[in-house]
Design an enzyme around this catalytic site. Structure first.
Site, short mmCIF file in Angstrom:
data_model
loop_
_atom_site.label_atom_id
_atom_site.label_comp_id
_atom_site.label_asym_id
_atom_site.label_seq_id
_atom_site.Cartn_x
_atom_site.Cartn_y
_atom_site.Cartn_z
N ARG A 9 26.45 30.04 44.45
CA ARG A 9 27.24 31.00 45.23
C ARG A 9 28.59 30.40 45.62
O ARG A 9 29.60 31.11 45.69
CB ARG A 9 26.48 31.44 46.48
N TYR A 14 43.72 54.54 42.33
CA TYR A 14 42.48 54.87 41.62
C TYR A 14 41.52 55.49 42.63
O TYR A 14 41.38 55.02 43.77
CB TYR A 14 41.92 53.60 41.01
N LYS A 59 38.53 45.68 32.54
CA LYS A 59 39.45 46.39 31.68
C LYS A 59 40.09 45.45 30.66
O LYS A 59 39.40 44.83 29.87
CB LYS A 59 40.50 47.09 32.52
#
Length: 401
Positions: free
Chosen positions: A58, A111, A209
């Site tokens: 983590r 967005y 993306k």
């Protein structure tokens, strides 16, 4: 002073030497790491991934660390942080810099997922004063930013109307009020736009993306050159929120980054040709692409971007029925959400990405039932044009008596 290597060269270079001659960073799946012994002087802050020191997955992971080094270099920052999604990255950025009572000023054409986060989480549940403004006009941003503003958040180009804002000018406004300035650079990618160089304090990417580029990994990233912002982001990522990018997605991201420049050049070339083809087509009422001289912010795009990107939007001369028939006619392109992959994706915002905000809000933003967003892939553009023609013929077939 030694001259810096070009973007494509740095993208391909390996950023970490694991001592085995690896030309790509391996996938490190271990969740924890063996220690040599008990050190009473050790603290978590002293564990340095850059020196090959790891304690717990983590906190840091070798594969994730390697891609963060890669991201920082390509985006022009000092430190990068890789997250489980773009949404996780943006949420962490906001939670890292705003304080109780702060004002957040954001582009009104964000967005839809980001806007819902700002409205439903930060405004409605956490009580922040969130102001959405038409950031195409810098004066409107200046009027909204005041001494209580902790964060100015922009997206340029925007999704799905491909609107731009002046990064350099807004950076000055934010700095004058000691507000952190963040820019979502997902659409342009670091290859075509460098917001940190233009004055932003932190830049965000949905690495899902263009940075990944192959539609096979989810992720997000924040890059900054501000040590105070970096410290806050690092704490929230590692200790507060625990929303790090998994090792396998980090590996896929690193793989994708190596071809980013090559892919972006093809994406842009195809998008420019398709935008020109659609502009003035009898079945099309409007085209939104900053590479067209008809785009109202074409000059700004030329000033602050090194290219115009691979996303365009257009409106059919019709409504929902025409949109449905157009989609039924296409064969090569894919009807799907997301963007930035090697394949061309067709998105219908009114029924897909922007459906949750409702018809009234879509109308206010200018998102009609005939609007399509095209993430132009790297296929042969001749085949993409042929697919558009199939879609347009489907319209003609239904209107011919």
């Amino acid at each position: 002073m030694e001259e810096e290597a070009a973007f494509d060269t740095r993208a391909v270079a390996e950023y970490t030497d694991w001592g085995h001659g690896d030309v790509v960073s391996p996938i490190h799946l271990s969740s924890t790491y063996r220690l040599d012994g008990i050190d009473p002087e050790m603290s978590l802050e002293d564990v340095d991934p850059g020196a090959g020191e790891f304690l717990y997955g983590r906190l840091s992971n070798p594969t994730r660390h390697a891609v963060e080094e890669q991201l920082a270099d390509l985006a022009g920052g000092e430190l990068a942080f890789a997250f489980a999604s773009g949404t996780a990255a943006i949420a962490t950025a906001v939670l890292s810099v705003v304080e109780q009572g702060d004002r957040i000023v954001a582009f009104d054409d964000l967005y839809a997922g980001t806007r819902r986060m700002f409205e439903q989480l930060f405004r409605d549940r956490l009580g922040f004063d969130v102001a959405f403004v038409d950031a195409r006009e810098t004066d409107i941003v200046a009027d909204a930013v005041d001494g209580e503003t902790g964060l100015v958040w922009m997206e340029t180009p925007t999704n799905p109307l491909i609107q731009l804002c002046d990064i350099g000018a807004i950076a000055e406004i934010a700095a004058d009020h000691d507000a952190v300035f963040g820019v979502d650079n997902t659409f342009a990618s670091p290859y075509f736009q460098q917001p940190l160089e233009l004055g932003a304090d932190v830049v965000a990417h949905s690495t899902t993306k263009y940075l990944n580029g192959h539609s096979d990994g989810i992720g997000g990233a924040l890059v900054t050159d501000d040590p105070h912002v970096a410290e806050a982001i690092g704490f929230n990522q590692q200790v507060g929120l625990g929303n790090q990018m998994p090792p396998f997605d980090a590996y896929l991201l690193s793989r994708g980054l190596k071809t980013l420049g090559a892919r972006m050049r093809i994406h842009e070339g195809n998008a420019m040709e398709l935008a020109s083809y659609l502009d003035g087509h009898e079945e099309v009422s409007a085209v939104y692409y900053p590479g067209l001289e008809s785009h109202p912010q074409h000059d700004l795009a030329c000033e602050q971007m090194d290219g115009f990107g691979g996303v365009l939007s257009f409106e059919l001369a019709g409504g929902m029925a025409e949109s449905q028939r157009f989609v039924e006619g296409i064969e090569t392109m894919n009807l799907a959400v997301s963007l930035g992959g090697v394949e061309t994706l067709v998105n219908h915002p009114a029924t897909m990405t922007h459906e949750p905000i409702g018809a009234e809000r879509r109308a206010e933003l200018g998102i009609s039932d005939s609007l399509f967003r095209i993430s132009v892939g790297i296929e042969d553009v001749t085949d993409l044009k042929a697919d558009f023609e199939r879609g347009f013929r489907a319209l003609e077939a239904t209107t011919t008596p």
